[in-house]
Design an enzyme around this catalytic site. Structure first.
Site, mmCIF file in Angstrom:
data_model
loop_
_atom_site.group_PDB
_atom_site.id
_atom_site.type_symbol
_atom_site.label_atom_id
_atom_site.label_comp_id
_atom_site.label_asym_id
_atom_site.label_seq_id
_atom_site.Cartn_x
_atom_site.Cartn_y
_atom_site.Cartn_z
ATOM 1 N N GLU A 108 0.832 -1.198 0.000
ATOM 2 C CA GLU A 108 0.000 0.000 0.000
ATOM 3 C C GLU A 108 0.870 1.253 0.000
ATOM 4 O O GLU A 108 2.072 1.199 0.274
ATOM 5 C CB GLU A 108 -0.921 0.001 1.231
ATOM 6 C CG GLU A 108 -1.850 -1.203 1.322
ATOM 7 C CD GLU A 108 -2.679 -1.245 2.598
ATOM 8 O OE1 GLU A 108 -2.658 -0.245 3.334
ATOM 9 O OE2 GLU A 108 -3.319 -2.269 2.857
ATOM 10 N N SER A 109 0.250 2.366 -0.299
ATOM 11 C CA SER A 109 0.830 3.721 -0.237
ATOM 12 C C SER A 109 2.222 3.785 -0.879
ATOM 13 O O SER A 109 2.413 3.323 -1.997
ATOM 14 C CB SER A 109 0.846 4.230 1.217
ATOM 15 O OG SER A 109 1.680 3.423 2.027
#
Length: 961
Positions: A744-745
């Site tokens: 993620e991110s």
């Protein structure tokens, strides 16, 4: 008679046919068979079959032949029996015979090759027979005519009938350890770890090898050296030693070097501040020198516990700061610096760094802790002087921070500077470690593992992430000058009849036929094993070279038909139709069989049917057909827990029997760039036991890689082998079925990092496949990362690099923060009740079912969709939703799933199932908030609601309405 026949032929025209017939007939009188039977008691027979009884009748009554009688009315009772003989041909009448039934010894003592035994005493031979033939009656035979390699076994007349010969090899008598351990004082050694002591013993007593001895009863000055069962000696010997005292560097304990504001720069003031901020130090450990207005040097004392020196800094301020609220000087309670642990002084230093107005001398850190799985830490800070800082009404402020235990770890490359180990006389971990330690004295070998061992290289990795990080490739040569061809010691290559094709059985048979071979230096190529031959290879190039093919016959006489054991053949919904998944569920539904996973193989399969055959023809025969449907319910599990969650154990009965058939454990990760990921559960032993329990119920258990705390995880293309080693070590240690990608991110920013990870996983899947194992690969992208136009942060490299390798994708249709899907066609607008070219977001509770429907449809069946989604096959696609609102913004619901299920069915789209974050929320029962981030319980949550919604929608089987 010929003359009579001729005469009759001449008068046939005038003599009636009936008269001719009568005149040619004979009338032979039959004999009652009872007058011929001399012995009606037939004695002992092996089985009560018609064949065995007939043979006994003929043996006891030699005047009879087979065609003289039929056998009927066979009656058996407690080891004896009777039968009726009906006369045939020249005999008539009936007679009853009796007999005793005693099984043949050869039908019960099947394994006559006893292998290596310790002695040729009767009791030793008897124990070996019982071990090889566990079903035989221990009192059913006598042992006679014992010689150096064989014995005659005679059955007891009332238990077994007959005799046979067993063969064995008597193990040579081993000398006592005391005859070779002549140097018992080991002198000075670095520590009293078992490996260190073992290496010292072998170095001073070179006739020994690591396989000969084990170390126990360790004290600070002595240990017991024991012989091993597989070694060449017996007995034990005590050894003594002195542990070398090595003082650690002062910098390892004097971590907090900023002393803050001091009243003055006197020696006593500086020393008191150093001791206050570094609680592991004693006054006798340090000496303060080189004092200036802002710094000083802290030296170790000769009588203290440390070496070296450390510079400390401070400011001199004789007045207190101006009185103010604590909240005025601590404006950032979320510490930005990643910390190595939750030490109060380290937290305080980091807090001051983020809040420059804070004077550390007037606050205290307490209630500290962190979770090693999530990487999040917590603490409280309070004022120690309310005339300086006024506490809030609670009396403290809460602090949060991230923890990476690897920060204090030493890079392995800095302590392993000599990577060429030269020539080794043995290829094993102990030999490699011993040479590694010898050439790299600063390395503590107990904290490393040796992986990927070949004949010329290996990889050294850390087994303690807080001690060492990274990995190092090492090279060496093997001394093969004394190696002999394997064919010169493995001469007898026809092993005869075997009762199994497992490696141990084959190796023991090789040893029996070739007593001089060292079976610890050979291995059986698992891919070469058939029902008649296999390839034997050297596993120790310093001892043997080359390979040899062996032959054998598999004894299938006692094989049991699979159909009699696998009676439940409808497996219902299963997570996947990989071979291991099908077999695992067969064993789940047939728990009372003795079949093991390795005993079965899948020969033909579809998405709904598979044919199963025996993989061990000595034990099982035949085949069965099983039915199933692939219905996957994925749930994430972790061990930190929180509000409105039930920290359910992996081996909890309710979880074992739940509909969750895939459990993803969180997380394998690193939050430092270019550092290898680790998995650190709170209780590794409990996790391993839980994984086995789940798998015994047909479930898959994966390790999830990434998570929200892994935003800085990144790898270079030259780290592929190191990354493979890190992942494989976790997979093998815990027994995971595969890996889930949950990046993620910021971790998605690097294309290079994603590409090398995909390549590493691809190669791992191929390697496990070559070993006959399944390695499942899945992904859990947040759904915006499935858009082609998401700059940088998407799953393109994973989807492309693992195309044909990943097993399914379960996107996170939650926490989308207002993102959504645009209605593309008028038909979809009618179905969803939403105007064409407008969007449905994941925050739209009323249209959440329609949201799931359109997302699934456009991702699985619209290659040119205007939403710009990457395409995933429907049978590899799973809807992911948070369990309820406390679990994540945009939760699933019964109504939403039923709506999506029905709409997708109307389009003929059959997706794989559902996923949720998390099992802990679903296992909870009680009142919960009805909004994301809420704290006030308002609605009732019933345990396993999410899994029940799955059962009623995407988990529904064909025969369920």
């Amino acid at each position: 008679m010929k003359k009579l026949l001729g005469l009759l032929g001449t008068i046939s025209l005038i003599v009636p046919t009936t008269i001719l017939t009568v005149s040619c007939s004979t009338n032979t009188k039959k004999i009652n068979i009872a007058t011929i039977i001399e012995k009606k008691n037939l004695g002992i027979i092996n089985k009560s079959t018609e064949y065995e009884i007939r043979q006994a009748v003929l043996l006891n009554n030699p005047k009879l032949v087979t065609s003289d009688f039929e056998i009927t009315n066979i009656n058996i009772s407690e080891g004896s029996g009777t039968a009726s003989l009906i006369g045939q041909d020249k005999y008539n009448g009936e007679v009853t015979v009796s007999f005793y039934i005693v099984p043949a010894l050869e039908d019960n003592l099947i394994n006559t090759e006893l292998g290596v035994i310790s002695s040729k005493t009767e009791s030793t031979i008897r124990n070996a027979i019982l071990s090889k033939n566990p079903d035989i009656n221990t009192n059913g035979f006598e042992i006679t005519e014992i010689d150096s390699t064989s014995a005659l076994i005679i059955g007891d007349d009332f238990i077994y009938n007959g005799s046979l010969t067993v063969v064995f090899t008597v193990q040579a008598k081993k000398p006592n350890l005391s005859s070779v351990i002549t140097e018992k004082d080991l002198g000075i050694i670095s520590d009293n770890n078992a490996l260190t002591i073992q290496q010292a013993v072998i170095k001073l007593n070179p006739k020994l090898t690591s396989k000969d001895i084990s170390i126990t009863s360790i004290t600070q000055t002595s240990a017991r050296v024991n012989s091993t069962s597989s070694g060449r000696y017996t007995g034990s010997v005590n050894v003594t030693f002195t542990i070398q005292v090595v003082k650690p560097n002062l910098s390892s304990v004097l971590i907090n070097t900023n002393l803050g504001s001091l009243q003055d720069n006197n020696v006593s003031t500086i020393q008191a501040a150093v001791l206050a901020k570094n609680s592991n130090l004693l006054a006798s450990d340090i000496l303060i020198e080189s004092i200036t207005q802002t710094s000083a040097r802290v030296n170790s004392t000769s009588s203290g516990r440390y070496t070296g020196s450390v510079n400390v800094t401070f400011t001199i301020n004789g007045t207190k700061p101006e009185k103010t609220n604590l909240t005025n000087v601590i404006t950032n309670q979320n510490i930005t610096t990643v910390l190595p642990n939750a030490d109060p002084d380290i937290i305080l230093n980091a807090l001051v760094k983020d809040n420059s107005k804070l004077n550390a001398n007037y606050v205290r850190i307490y209630d500290t802790g962190f979770n090693s799985s999530s990487g999040w830490g917590w603490a409280r800070v309070t004022s120690t002087d309310e005339n300086v800082y006024i506490n809030p009404k609670e009396g403290y402020l809460d602090l949060t921070f991230k923890v990476d235990e690897n920060l204090l770890a030493t890079d392995l490359a800095s302590v392993i500077t000599n990577t060429n180990l030269g020539t080794l006389d043995k290829l094993d971990e102990i030999t490699i470690k011993s040479q590694l330690a010898k050439l790299n004295p600063n390395l503590e070998v107990n904290y490393v593992d040796i992986n990927n061992i070949t004949e010329t290289s290996a990889i050294v990795t850390s087994n303690n992430p807080s001690k060492y990080k990274g990995s190092v490739n090492i090279t060496f040569k093997l001394d093969t000058s004394k190696a002999v061809p394997l064919s010169s010691v493995l001469k007898e290559r026809n092993l005869g009849t075997l009762n199994s094709t497992d490696e141990n059985t084959i190796k023991q048979a090789i040893k029996s036929k070739n007593p001089n071979i060292d079976i610890n230096a050979i291995g059986i190529d698992s891919q070469s094993i058939t029902t008649s031959n296999a390839l034997v290879k050297s596993t120790d190039p310093t001892k043997y070279s080359g390979s040899v093919e062996i032959e054998y016959i598999i004894d299938t006489s006692n094989a049991i038909d699979l159909s009699s054991l696998i009676k439940e053949r409808n497996l219902n919904g299963i997570s996947d139709n990989l071979d291991s998944g099908i077999i695992r569920n067969i064993l789940k539904f047939n728990p009372n069989t003795t079949i093991q996973e390795k005993d079965l193989k899948v020969v033909n399969k579809t998405n709904e049917v598979a044919t199963i055959q025996s993989n061990n023809l000595a034990k099982y025969k035949g085949s069965v057909e099983v039915q199933y449907e692939v219905k996957t319910l994925v749930g994430y599990h972790y061990d930190w827990g929180g509000n409105f969650e039930n920290k359910i154990a992996l081996n909890d009965k309710d979880l074992l029997t739940s509909s969750y058939n895939v459990i993803n454990l969180s997380f394998l990760y690193s939050n430092v760039e270019y550092q290898m990921p680790t998995y650190s559960p709170n209780n590794p032993a409990a996790v391993k036991e839980g994984i086995k329990a789940l798998q015994s119920q047909g479930k898959r258990v994966l390790i999830s890689m990434g998570g929200a705390t892994a935003e800085h995880m990144k790898f270079r293309s030259d780290q592929k082998e190191e990354l493979k080693t890190a992942i494989k070590s976790v997979i093998n240690e815990y027994g995971f079925d595969g890996l889930d990608i949950d990046w993620e991110s910021a971790s998605l920013n690097s294309s290079e990092s994603k590409k090398v990870t995909a390549q590493a996983l691809k190669e791992l899947k191929d390697e496990y496949k070559s070993e006959g194992k399944d390695f499942i690969i899945t992904m859990a992208p947040e759904f915006p990362y499935l858009r082609k136009n998401t700059e940088g942060r998407n799953y393109k490299e994973f989807l492309d690099g693992l195309d044909g390798y990943y097993d399914w994708i379960n996107p996170q249709f939650y926490n989308g923060w207002g993102d959504g899907v645009q209605v593309e066609t008028s038909e979809d607008a009618i179905k969803t009740g939403v105007q064409q070219n407008t969007s449905i977001t994941n925050d739209n509770v009323e249209k959440r079912g329609e949201f799931y429907y359109l997302m699934s449809k456009y991702i699985t069946s619209k290659p040119k969709n205007q939403n710009g989604f990457y395409q995933i096959p429907a049978d590899k696609f799973i809807i992911g939703a948070s369990t309820n609102e406390p679990a994540g913004r945009g939760a699933g619901s019964k109504e939403a799933f039923n709506k999506a299920y029905n709409l997708l069915n109307s389009d003929g789209i059959k997706i794989r199932g559902l996923m949720t974050w998390s099992i802990l929320f679903d296992a909870f029962e009680g009142m919960i908030p009805d909004t994301y981030g809420g704290t006030e319980p308002k609605i009732m949550w019933y345990r396993w609601s999410y899994s029940k919604w799955f059962d009623e929608s995407f988990g529904k089987l064909k025969d369920q309405k």
